[in-house]
Scaffold this motif. Structure first.
Motif, PDB file in Angstrom:
ATOM      1  N   SER A 203       0.820  -1.217   0.000  1.00 53.67           N
ATOM      2  CA  SER A 203       0.000   0.000   0.000  1.00 53.67           C
ATOM      3  C   SER A 203       0.854   1.267   0.000  1.00 53.67           C
ATOM      4  O   SER A 203       0.491   2.262  -0.632  1.00 53.67           O
ATOM      5  N   ALA A 204       1.977   1.261   0.702  1.00 53.53           N
ATOM      6  CA  ALA A 204       2.816   2.469   0.774  1.00 53.53           C
ATOM      7  C   ALA A 204       3.410   2.838  -0.587  1.00 53.53           C
ATOM      8  O   ALA A 204       3.249   3.973  -1.045  1.00 53.53           O
ATOM      9  N   PRO A 205       4.110   1.920  -1.268  1.00 51.50           N
ATOM     10  CA  PRO A 205       4.642   2.294  -2.592  1.00 51.50           C
ATOM     11  C   PRO A 205       3.551   2.552  -3.618  1.00 51.50           C
ATOM     12  O   PRO A 205       3.732   3.387  -4.507  1.00 51.50           O
ATOM     13  N   ILE A 206       2.414   1.865  -3.514  1.00 48.27           N
ATOM     14  CA  ILE A 206       1.310   2.115  -4.454  1.00 48.27           C
ATOM     15  C   ILE A 206       0.780   3.528  -4.256  1.00 48.27           C
ATOM     16  O   ILE A 206       0.505   4.253  -5.225  1.00 48.27           O
ATOM     17  N   ALA A 207       0.617   3.947  -3.004  1.00 52.57           N
ATOM     18  CA  ALA A 207       0.160   5.308  -2.735  1.00 52.57           C
ATOM     19  C   ALA A 207       1.163   6.337  -3.243  1.00 52.57           C
ATOM     20  O   ALA A 207       0.775   7.381  -3.785  1.00 52.57           O
ATOM     21  N   THR A 208       2.438   6.045  -3.081  1.00 50.84           N
ATOM     22  CA  THR A 208       3.469   6.958  -3.583  1.00 50.84           C
ATOM     23  C   THR A 208       3.395   7.085  -5.095  1.00 50.84           C
ATOM     24  O   THR A 208       3.447   8.194  -5.645  1.00 50.84           O
ATOM     25  N   LEU A 209       3.258   5.951  -5.791  1.00 52.51           N
ATOM     26  CA  LEU A 209       3.145   5.986  -7.250  1.00 52.51           C
ATOM     27  C   LEU A 209       1.889   6.726  -7.686  1.00 52.51           C
ATOM     28  O   LEU A 209       1.910   7.462  -8.679  1.00 52.51           O
ATOM     29  N   ALA A 210       0.805   6.536  -6.963  1.00 50.69           N
ATOM     30  CA  ALA A 210      -0.441   7.227  -7.309  1.00 50.69           C
ATOM     31  C   ALA A 210      -0.258   8.740  -7.202  1.00 50.69           C
ATOM     32  O   ALA A 210      -0.692   9.497  -8.088  1.00 50.69           O
ATOM     33  N   LEU A 211       0.392   9.204  -6.153  1.00 48.00           N
ATOM     34  CA  LEU A 211       0.623  10.637  -5.982  1.00 48.00           C
ATOM     35  C   LEU A 211       1.506  11.196  -7.083  1.00 48.00           C
ATOM     36  O   LEU A 211       1.209  12.240  -7.682  1.00 48.00           O
ATOM     37  N   LEU A 212       2.610  10.509  -7.367  1.00 49.79           N
ATOM     38  CA  LEU A 212       3.535  10.992  -8.390  1.00 49.79           C
ATOM     39  C   LEU A 212       2.883  10.988  -9.768  1.00 49.79           C
ATOM     40  O   LEU A 212       3.072  11.919 -10.562  1.00 49.79           O
ATOM     41  N   THR A 213       2.114   9.936 -10.058  1.00 44.23           N
ATOM     42  CA  THR A 213       1.434   9.857 -11.350  1.00 44.23           C
ATOM     43  C   THR A 213       0.389  10.960 -11.478  1.00 44.23           C
ATOM     44  O   THR A 213       0.256  11.588 -12.539  1.00 44.23           O
ATOM     45  N   PHE A 214      -0.353  11.210 -10.403  1.00 40.92           N
ATOM     46  CA  PHE A 214      -1.379  12.259 -10.436  1.00 40.92           C
ATOM     47  C   PHE A 214      -0.742  13.627 -10.677  1.00 40.92           C
ATOM     48  O   PHE A 214      -1.237  14.419 -11.493  1.00 40.92           O
ATOM     49  N   ILE A 215       0.358  13.911  -9.997  1.00 40.88           N
ATOM     50  CA  ILE A 215       1.021  15.209 -10.156  1.00 40.88           C
ATOM     51  C   ILE A 215       1.573  15.364 -11.568  1.00 40.88           C
ATOM     52  O   ILE A 215       1.426  16.425 -12.205  1.00 40.88           O
ATOM     53  N   ASN A 216       2.226  14.322 -12.093  1.00 43.03           N
ATOM     54  CA  ASN A 216       2.777  14.397 -13.450  1.00 43.03           C
ATOM     55  C   ASN A 216       1.676  14.572 -14.489  1.00 43.03           C
ATOM     56  O   ASN A 216       1.838  15.321 -15.463  1.00 43.03           O
ATOM     57  N   THR A 217       0.555  13.890 -14.291  1.00 42.00           N
ATOM     58  CA  THR A 217      -0.553  14.013 -15.239  1.00 42.00           C
ATOM     59  C   THR A 217      -1.187  15.393 -15.152  1.00 42.00           C
ATOM     60  O   THR A 217      -1.556  15.981 -16.171  1.00 42.00           O
ATOM     61  N   TRP A 218      -1.312  15.910 -13.946  1.00 41.25           N
ATOM     62  CA  TRP A 218      -1.889  17.244 -13.755  1.00 41.25           C
ATOM     63  C   TRP A 218      -1.066  18.296 -14.503  1.00 41.25           C
ATOM     64  O   TRP A 218      -1.606  19.241 -15.062  1.00 41.25           O
ATOM     65  N   ASN A 219       0.258  18.125 -14.521  1.00 36.27           N
ATOM     66  CA  ASN A 219       1.148  19.098 -15.164  1.00 36.27           C
ATOM     67  C   ASN A 219       1.384  18.810 -16.645  1.00 36.27           C
ATOM     68  O   ASN A 219       2.118  19.566 -17.303  1.00 36.27           O
ATOM     69  N   ASP A 220       0.807  17.735 -17.152  1.00 34.56           N
ATOM     70  CA  ASP A 220       1.040  17.365 -18.551  1.00 34.56           C
ATOM     71  C   ASP A 220       0.455  18.420 -19.487  1.00 34.56           C
ATOM     72  O   ASP A 220      -0.655  18.912 -19.275  1.00 34.56           O
ATOM     73  N   TYR A 221       1.210  18.731 -20.522  1.00 35.34           N
ATOM     74  CA  TYR A 221       0.764  19.763 -21.473  1.00 35.34           C
ATOM     75  C   TYR A 221       0.797  19.280 -22.919  1.00 35.34           C
ATOM     76  O   TYR A 221      -0.181  19.466 -23.659  1.00 35.34           O
ATOM     77  N   PHE A 222       1.886  18.644 -23.322  1.00 34.40           N
ATOM     78  CA  PHE A 222       2.080  18.379 -24.744  1.00 34.40           C
ATOM     79  C   PHE A 222       1.084  17.355 -25.290  1.00 34.40           C
ATOM     80  O   PHE A 222       0.530  17.554 -26.382  1.00 34.40           O
ATOM     81  N   TRP A 223       0.856  16.270 -24.551  1.00 32.01           N
ATOM     82  CA  TRP A 223      -0.085  15.256 -25.038  1.00 32.01           C
ATOM     83  C   TRP A 223      -1.518  15.797 -25.121  1.00 32.01           C
ATOM     84  O   TRP A 223      -2.183  15.615 -26.149  1.00 32.01           O
ATOM     85  N   PRO A 224      -2.044  16.476 -24.093  1.00 32.03           N
ATOM     86  CA  PRO A 224      -3.373  17.089 -24.255  1.00 32.03           C
ATOM     87  C   PRO A 224      -3.418  18.094 -25.397  1.00 32.03           C
ATOM     88  O   PRO A 224      -4.458  18.239 -26.054  1.00 32.03           O
ATOM     89  N   ILE A 279       5.730  11.624  -0.551  1.00 31.60           N
ATOM     90  CA  ILE A 279       6.435  11.830  -1.813  1.00 31.60           C
ATOM     91  C   ILE A 279       7.939  11.764  -1.594  1.00 31.60           C
ATOM     92  O   ILE A 279       8.679  11.145  -2.360  1.00 31.60           O
ATOM     93  N   VAL A 280       8.407  12.390  -0.513  1.00 28.08           N
ATOM     94  CA  VAL A 280       9.834  12.344  -0.208  1.00 28.08           C
ATOM     95  C   VAL A 280      10.271  10.919   0.121  1.00 28.08           C
ATOM     96  O   VAL A 280      11.365  10.474  -0.259  1.00 28.08           O
ATOM     97  N   ASN A 281       9.425  10.172   0.827  1.00 25.86           N
ATOM     98  CA  ASN A 281       9.765   8.794   1.179  1.00 25.86           C
ATOM     99  C   ASN A 281       9.856   7.884  -0.037  1.00 25.86           C
ATOM    100  O   ASN A 281      10.408   6.782   0.056  1.00 25.86           O
ATOM    101  N   SER A 282       9.319   8.313  -1.176  1.00 23.38           N
ATOM    102  CA  SER A 282       9.413   7.503  -2.390  1.00 23.38           C
ATOM    103  C   SER A 282      10.860   7.258  -2.773  1.00 23.38           C
ATOM    104  O   SER A 282      11.186   6.246  -3.399  1.00 23.38           O
TER     105      SER A 282
END
Length: 289
Positions: A203-224, A279-282
């Motif tokens: 659960s801990a690494p999955i939550a970390t990946l979910a946060l990082l993926t959400f942040i990267n997707t939120w900031n995505d520009y070129f593909w949209p 996020i830092v613990n990732s």
């Protein structure tokens, strides 16, 4: 306080100042009158302090008020763009993390012929620049008729992420197998072991990946930008670009643009404030074997 400690703290202070200063300058610009900025561009404080830029970004200012402060009269369309960003980021995060976790379990816990060979081939995807896959993915989405849809935004990256699979596999390899072996003896199948035992332990690494993926997707520009030209699916990053280009004035509405950028960044700032430690613990999870 030794000399070395003083030098270390001074170095940290300089790096912190360099990091924070652009955000302060962005806030200072957003709180300034756009016309007045040109009269004192190097002021460290807001020039002719006003909240007009935020009103323009939110569409609350009248055309006359916007023009009086050097604005374009355009609005960010915050509500619709925010909804689109949330849907896009949430869908892609759920799909990517779920399928990555299933694949990581297959590579870490299931024994099948060619497993290590397939995993080695999969790792080569980490060496392929993302820009090389944009054109094939765009052609695929276009041929499927999914332009200007959330499915078109999510589909190319929903089922595969080499880094996520590698990240979770390395963590799963370090888990004890005793509980799984006991469950198998009791008659549990691979799917039950995966969903009832292994994934809860991750659960801990999955939550970390979910946060990082959400942040990267939120900031995505070129593909949209490639697959979405309709406001009904355009995320905040595209709304900012449209807001920037919609100024009929001779000079760009810098204060309005900075205000819109702050508004767009606030959700991610709140996420980082709440989940920053995870996020830092990732960084620590990536070193587990």
């Amino acid at each position: 306080m030794s000399v070395g400690r003083i030098i270390a703290w001074a170095y940290v202070a300089v790096i912190l100042l360099i990091t924070i200063f652009p955000f302060y300058w962005m806030l200072r610009t957003a709180l300034s009158n756009n016309y007045s900025l040109s009269t004192d561009p190097w002021s460290f404080f807001p020039v002719d302090f006003t909240f007009g830029a935020f009103k323009r970004a939110l569409g609350l200012a009248s055309p006359a008020e916007a023009a009086a402060q050097g604005g374009s009269g355009a609005s960010l369309g915050l509500t619709l763009a925010l909804r689109n960003s949330i849907i896009y980021a949430a869908l892609l995060t759920v799909c990517t993390v779920f399928f990555s976790a299933i694949a990581a379990y297959a590579f870490a816990r299931l024994h099948w012929r060619g497993r290590n060979t397939v995993f080695s081939i999969l790792l080569t995807a980490l060496m392929v620049p993302q820009v090389l896959t944009l054109l094939p993915n765009f052609v695929l989405v276009k041929d499927l008729g999914l332009l200007n849809t959330f499915a078109g935004l999510v589909l190319p990256n929903a089922f595969f992420s080499a880094f996520n699979i590698f990240f979770l596999r390395q963590f799963m390899l370090g888990l004890s197998t005793e509980i799984e072996e006991a469950a198998i003896i009791d008659g549990a199948g691979p799917l039950r072991v995966c969903f009832r035992i292994v994934l809860p332990m991750c659960s801990a690494p999955i939550a970390t990946l979910a946060l990082l993926t959400f942040i990267n997707t939120w900031n995505d520009y070129f593909w949209p930008l490639l697959v979405s030209s309709d406001t009904s699916t355009s995320p905040l990053t595209l709304a900012l670009a449209v807001f920037k280009q919609s100024s009929p004035q001779e000079a760009l509405d810098w204060s309005g643009l900075m205000a819109a950028t702050i508004i767009a960044a606030l959700p991610m700032l709140l996420v980082f404030m709440v989940f920053g430690r995870r996020i830092v613990n990732s960084i620590g999870f990536t070193g587990l074997k």
